[in-house]
Write an enzyme that holds these catalytic residues in place. Structure first.
Site, PDB file in Angstrom:
ATOM      1  N   HIS A 331     -31.404  -0.281  -9.997  1.00  0.00           N
ATOM      2  CA  HIS A 331     -30.152  -0.927  -9.586  1.00  0.00           C
ATOM      3  C   HIS A 331     -28.910  -0.027  -9.709  1.00  0.00           C
ATOM      4  CE1 HIS A 331     -30.640  -3.149 -13.689  1.00  0.00           C
ATOM      5  NE2 HIS A 331     -29.837  -2.129 -13.885  1.00  0.00           N
ATOM      6  N   HIS A 406     -28.041  -7.942  -9.471  1.00  0.00           N
ATOM      7  CA  HIS A 406     -28.927  -7.250 -10.415  1.00  0.00           C
ATOM      8  C   HIS A 406     -29.017  -7.933 -11.773  1.00  0.00           C
ATOM      9  CE1 HIS A 406     -25.451  -5.836 -12.589  1.00  0.00           C
ATOM     10  NE2 HIS A 406     -26.099  -4.908 -13.242  1.00  0.00           N
TER      11      HIS A 406
END
Lengths: 482, 136
Positions: A331, A406
């Site tokens: 991420h 995320h």
């Protein structure tokens, strides 16, 4: 920096908001926010959107700069930001990736059920804590020589699997198979190497963790079956990144790019956005180093995964079987990807800082076994609350360059959290609720659920925006934090 | 001197000093307070010293570079550098000697010293000051 109020924001639909070009004269594209109105109101409280508007000024930026519903204030880019620039002349910005290159999440699934596992939890957390070095200053079990480190930087998780720290199957279920081929170890400084040499297999501190949990509810039976998920199944989430090696790569190159920018006529509102054209010598050097840092991170998560499996065997015995990898996602990364902009297919440099890739069904980069369902997207909640497994959708590519949120996203500063949370009481409450915690009290306070947004609202926002489908909700059983 | 500023994710401080030397020392002190609170307040005999020589285009970059260098040395040598002596400190170059002692474990991990909002300058009273954001 100009304060952004709700009046400056145009609602495109209930989960998509836009700050139009012209809000500030230097904007090249609009700034778009994927969030419910309630979350948007929270987002307006900090400087996330000012930072997002700064991102819209990057040279070569395409379509729009995005933030996800878990966005919060960072430096340069906001955390939860996505920006794509044209390939190969557009900007590459270390600030659009973050210092923790390829920070990401790996999820393992076991054959065990929640009910039969609970009585082992105190022992499991003790053994996990013995096997997984955490906290700052605690070295890993490996000390790499120069040759080994070069191999790790060049081949990522492949190196770990080749050394016996996992199986070839693990690579199949890791984003990019745990290796970016554009990695160039020669672009990684001696300082970065020194910082990373003894850190493989460590989680570090801050919000990094290893969490044992279970599937609390299946939300999409078809996709859950495809991912091999069932209710009650015990799971493990691993959240860590490239450790000091990645931090130093970013530090080195932000400085190099800052000095190089004037030669390319680039001026930006925040030095942390420092960038150069990807195809410039400095851009190529950073990209090679960043990919090497990403490989180090995948190797690190593979090593932590091996440590989890060692602990598993020690507690449950060999007959229990080892937890298998469901997926591993980055991420904090930049990748060259193909997306459609204004009806035209283009190669783009997609920066994701605190955002997860979320490719929809049929994408060739999704493992064969999952391709019909979309890429698994792993969304850890805060300690003590739910986490989610989602699947990417076709519309995520069209809307947000194949990207999703995320995590839950911070809402309170660490200082505020420490003031408001009584850590010993919280630890006791969590234990009464069946969640075992291994972490210093200060970390428990900083990472308390109240310091984060409501992950259920975050997931609802990405679902309603159409960029991901909820597949399963997880509940924690035991958490180790550094 | 350092005062805490509000920031959702990381740790932001405002560092000040009557002189350039003072503000650089304040920055180092603030960083050490995050890494290992109180650890530098009870002085121990230094068991490690390192030399640092840096050049930068402006005082802000010099300060961020200096702290980044100290941070990297802290991690690599597992040593907290509580004291600094500047042999030379000008707005764009410095030479310094760091003195520190080895640590077992730090309380917080600082990933990096960022340039975000950093702007080292003298205010109207002649005091050097800048905000600094440490990425945790």
């Amino acid at each position: 920096m100009k304060k952004i109020t709700k009046e400056a924001i145009v609602q495109r639909n209930p989960y998509l908001w836009e700050i139009p070009v012209g809000f500030r004269p230097d904007m090249q594209v609009p700034a778009r926010i994927i969030a419910s109105e309630t979350l948007l109101d929270d987002i307006l409280d900090d400087r996330s959107l000012q930072q997002l508007v700064n991102v819209t000024t990057l040279p070569g930026i395409r379509k729009a700069a995005f933030v996800m519903p878990d966005v919060h204030e960072g430096y340069g880019f906001p955390i939860g930001g996505v920006a794509a620039t044209s390939y190969p002349h557009g900007a590459i910005s270390p600030g659009g990736i973050g210092y923790d290159i390829n920070c990401g999440v790996r999820m393992l699934v076991s054959d065990l059920n929640e009910g039969e596992t609970r009585r082992y939890l105190p022992e499991l957390i003790r053994v996990l804590n013995e096997h997984i070095p955490s906290g700052m200053g605690t070295p890993g079990h490996l000390l790499l020589n120069d040759q080994e480190l070069d191999q790790v930087l060049a081949t990522g998780a492949e190196w770990a699997v080749g050394q016996g720290y996992g199986s070839p199957r693990d690579l199949v279920y890791t984003e990019s198979n745990g290796r970016l081929p554009a990695a160039d170890p020669s672009r990684v400084s001696e300082r970065a190497r020194q910082r990373g040499r003894d850190q493989l297999g460590t989680i570090g501190s801050g919000n990094h963790f290893v969490e044992v949990g279970y599937v609390d509810e299946i939300l999409n039976p078809l996709i859950a079956h495809g991912f091999g998920l069932r209710e009650g199944q015990v799971t493990v989430l691993i959240h860590t990144g490239s450790r000091g090696l990645g931090h130093q790569i970013a530090t080195d190159y932000i400085r190099i790019l800052m000095e190089a920018m004037p030669a390319y006529g680039i001026e930006l509102p925040d030095r942390e956005l420092a960038c150069v054209p990807l195809d410039s010598p400095e851009g190529q050097a950073y990209f090679g180093a960043m990919c090497a840092g990403a490989n180090f991170a995948w190797c690190n998560r593979q090593l932590v995964c091996w440590e989890v499996r060692q602990a598993w065997s020690a507690v449950f015995g060999k007959a229990a079987g080892l937890p298998e990898l469901l997926y591993d996602v980055a991420h904090n990364i930049a990748k060259i990807e193909t997306h459609t902009v204004a009806g035209k297919t283009e190669q783009l440099i997609v920066h994701r800082k605190g955002a997860t890739r979320a490719f929809g069904p049929g994408h060739p980069e999704i493992p064969d076994a999952y391709r019909a369902f979309g890429q698994p997207v792993l969304i850890p909640g805060s300690m003590g609350t739910s986490s989610y497994v989602l699947a990417g959708t076709a519309s995520s590519s069209a809307l947000s360059f194949g990207s999703c949120c995320h995590g839950a996203g911070r809402r309170l500063s660490r200082t505020a959290a420490k003031k408001q949370v009584n850590a010993p009481v919280l630890k006791e409450e969590l234990q009464e609720a069946g969640i075992y915690l291994e972490a210093p009290f200060r970390r428990i306070a900083e990472e308390a659920p109240m310091a984060y947004k409501d992950v259920n609202q975050v997931v609802r926002s990405v679902q309603e925006a159409g960029i991901a489908v909820p597949v399963a909700r997880l509940k924690p059983l035991a958490v180790i934090k550094g | 001197m350092a005062t805490l500023l509000e920031h959702t994710t990381d740790v932001a401080v405002r560092v000040t000093g009557q002189t350039l030397t003072g503000v650089f020392a304040s920055g180092l002190e603030a960083m050490n307070q995050i890494l290992a609170p109180q650890c530098c307040l009870s002085p121990k005999q230094a068991d490690c010293c390192m030399d640092v020589a840096l050049k930068a285009p402006d005082p802000t970059a010099l300060l961020v570079d200096f702290l980044s260098e100290c941070l990297a040395l802290t991690y690599i040598h597992k040593t907290l550098f509580c004291f600094v002596h500047f042999d030379q400190l000008e707005p764009t170059r410095l030479q310094a000697r760091l003195y520190g002692h080895r640590f077992g474990c730090l309380e917080n991990e600082i990933k990096a010293v960022t340039f975000h909002t950093a702007d080292l300058r003298q205010n109207r009273e002649g005091v050097w000051e800048t905000p600094l954001l440490f990425d945790l």
